[in-house]
Design an enzyme around this catalytic site. Sequence first.
Site, short mmCIF file in Angstrom:
data_model
loop_
_atom_site.label_atom_id
_atom_site.label_comp_id
_atom_site.label_asym_id
_atom_site.label_seq_id
_atom_site.Cartn_x
_atom_site.Cartn_y
_atom_site.Cartn_z
N HIS A 1 0.83 -1.20 0.00
CA HIS A 1 0.00 0.00 0.00
C HIS A 1 0.87 1.25 0.00
CE1 HIS A 1 -3.26 2.66 1.91
NE2 HIS A 1 -3.69 2.34 0.71
N HIS B 1 1.38 4.05 -3.38
CA HIS B 1 1.21 5.50 -3.29
C HIS B 1 2.52 6.24 -3.57
CE1 HIS B 1 -2.97 5.98 -1.97
NE2 HIS B 1 -2.81 4.80 -1.39
N HIS C 1 -7.44 -1.16 -5.13
CA HIS C 1 -8.16 -1.24 -3.86
C HIS C 1 -9.31 -2.25 -3.93
CE1 HIS C 1 -6.03 2.59 -3.13
NE2 HIS C 1 -6.13 2.26 -1.86
N GLU D 1 -10.46 9.81 -5.34
CA GLU D 1 -9.30 9.64 -4.45
C GLU D 1 -9.07 10.81 -3.50
OE1 GLU D 1 -4.58 8.55 -4.41
OE2 GLU D 1 -5.51 9.14 -6.27
N HIS E 1 -12.31 10.57 -0.59
CA HIS E 1 -11.65 9.38 -0.05
C HIS E 1 -10.68 9.77 1.06
CE1 HIS E 1 -7.67 7.30 -0.27
NE2 HIS E 1 -8.41 6.28 0.13
N HIS F 1 -10.48 9.12 5.46
CA HIS F 1 -9.30 8.71 6.24
C HIS F 1 -9.03 9.70 7.36
CE1 HIS F 1 -7.25 5.20 4.37
NE2 HIS F 1 -8.01 5.51 3.33
N HIS G 1 -13.28 1.62 2.76
CA HIS G 1 -13.01 1.37 1.34
C HIS G 1 -14.09 0.52 0.68
CE1 HIS G 1 -9.26 3.19 -0.08
NE2 HIS G 1 -8.97 3.28 1.21
#
Length: 695
Positions: free
Chosen positions: A221, A225, A250, A362, A377, A381, A417
């Site tokens: 992950h 990124h 994802h 995103e 998104h 978080h 997610h």
Amino acid sequence: MSSLENQFRGLLQHPYEPLFFPKNNGQLLYDLPDRFFTERYRAIGQNLINRFSTPLTATAGTSADTPVPSRVTLKDIPEPNLQFARVISRRSGFSLFIPQHRKIAGQLIEFFISQPDTESLVAAAAFARDRLNAPLFQYALSSALLHRSDTNDVPVPSFLHLFPDQFVDPAVFPKLLEEGRAVLQPNRMAIDIPMNYTASENIREQAMAYFREDIGVNLHHWHWHLVYPADGPASVVRKNRRGELFYYMHQQILARYQIDRFSNGLGRVPVLNNLRMPIAEAYYPKIIRSANNRTYPARYRNMVMADVIRPDDQLQVIISEVELQLQRIIEAIDAGSIVAPNGQRIPLNNFNGIDVLGNIVESSAISANGAFYGDTHNSGHILLAFIHDPTGEYLESFGVMGDVTTAMRDPIFYQWHTYVNNIFTRHKNLFSPYTADDLSNAGVNIVNFETELDRQGSVKNLLLTFWQRTQIDLGAGLDFGPEGNAFVTITHLQHAAFSYRFQIILSGRAREGTVRIFLAPKRNERGQALTFDEQRRLAIEMDTFRINLKSGVNNILRRSTNSSVTIPYERTFRNVSQSNAGDSSFRFCGCGWPSHMLLPKGDSIGVEYDLFAMVSDYTKDRVNPQFDEKVGCNDAHSFCGLRDRTYPDARNMGFPFDRSVGNNIRTFADFVAPYQNMRMAQITIRFTNTVVART
């Protein structure tokens, strides 16, 4: 070791040790111009040079005949203006989910990429290293090295070896320091990390800790990124089909997680579709930030999200605004188009629609209208990461959901997610099913398809999983610790190597084809049969590869180790900062699903799965130029694409299972029956609860 590799080698080791400390087990020294010393050390710079410029002696744990260290003389450049990056303090948390941090990271990547040559880049990075937030520096420099044409072969250590505190039980660090101080190499012993140290088995979700807290899964992950930064120069962010890959990577993680839940007797992942309801699941991460020795905060049961307003981080996330932005995205999907800043409509009901939608959800710097559709998104978080201290009254930093290296440890990651994925599913459901022309491949007939373990006498279509014990060297991440190796032992899921065998008959002249292999669960946690629509949504890609078919019978063997989804075991755990950097097979190609997690766990009795294969029409799959999966970093292209290249498949990601099917398709057999270029096998995955040491 090349001169270029040597120059960057120490910059990426021991992030909090000043650069004048010897690096690479005392075998690498940097000659710093006076201006490169920070204010704390500038007045005594010459004393430090004298102190640290000689080889280490045997009293430091090395032999008397230690080789003379190599030296890197840094170019004396004008002092760069890095005030924009110093907004994030050196020893605080760094999060790609915080807009301000993400923007600063993008600016720092651009600063490194803009350096005219590698000598200037080394000097600029050396000046920045001891002044900036360490995870920010590592992220930006690593991304720049990856994206510059003159440095993309420079080996970069895994985040595991730079910041092991974000991956392993902190209880091992005092033991490692004691072992390193008391015992000389090579007599140091490995410190064992227990498998389950975050909760007891009384917590049902702990049955999935081996998946959530797996080091390779979390490194994947982080590395994805790194390869796909959300901010920075256009050449770095605007990659081919970036938004679609955000969705697909994802989606595949969620499918794998759900399949493993079924085999562990757990039900569907709850969907976090209400930002105002209490969150039932608690999570106690039990990891620390080495920057300041503070723990990642826990989330208690039934905590409720609140508006996050933290002026020090220039952070303001208002729940009602996130809800409005999410509603705008839903309305755009249903309308088949989004609103651009100039008021024009950008269609979503075409091949590129999923890519446009992915960049919006995103969201990245190339979102078609970030001001209107928001940072949805990432905002989710943030709301979860600061649930314990949304206004900063208790001076607490973010929890694990605020960091790409730790977010997948938390059960709530999968709930959030799943909601995000449902947005993409809503879009996908608006497309008509694939036609026979899309799915068929005239003249290609798969007459046999099966699996077998890579050992003599194995049973067909029976695959095995077990626990494996592995040693990892964390020496490069122990700042101000003993020189040399510092080993820990971890236990993780592993499978016995296996192969796919095909017999394919081609009528007509030779041609190419694309083999696509997917695995789907047959039953849920209660043993109830899943519908085909449920199966296709949970189908996980196992491999995709090109084949050359000759006229007549073709017998093809494909090993699991060659999967287009995974990276080799060694790339996940090898410490390139302390190994032979001249080994080009271990260049910075760390993006990919860890090979040891390719298969679901199964259970001790054996869980049955449907294994699907098709040979699709390569004339419809082909993307020019073609690529060789055995070259460079091309082997995990399904999740990571190709460096500086077009995504190597002209179909939508997840084809042929990314679209719904007609009402007449109720089973996998119904889906496959009309097509000779498709074949199914029923396989069993059996788990053995034993621990095998990796040799």
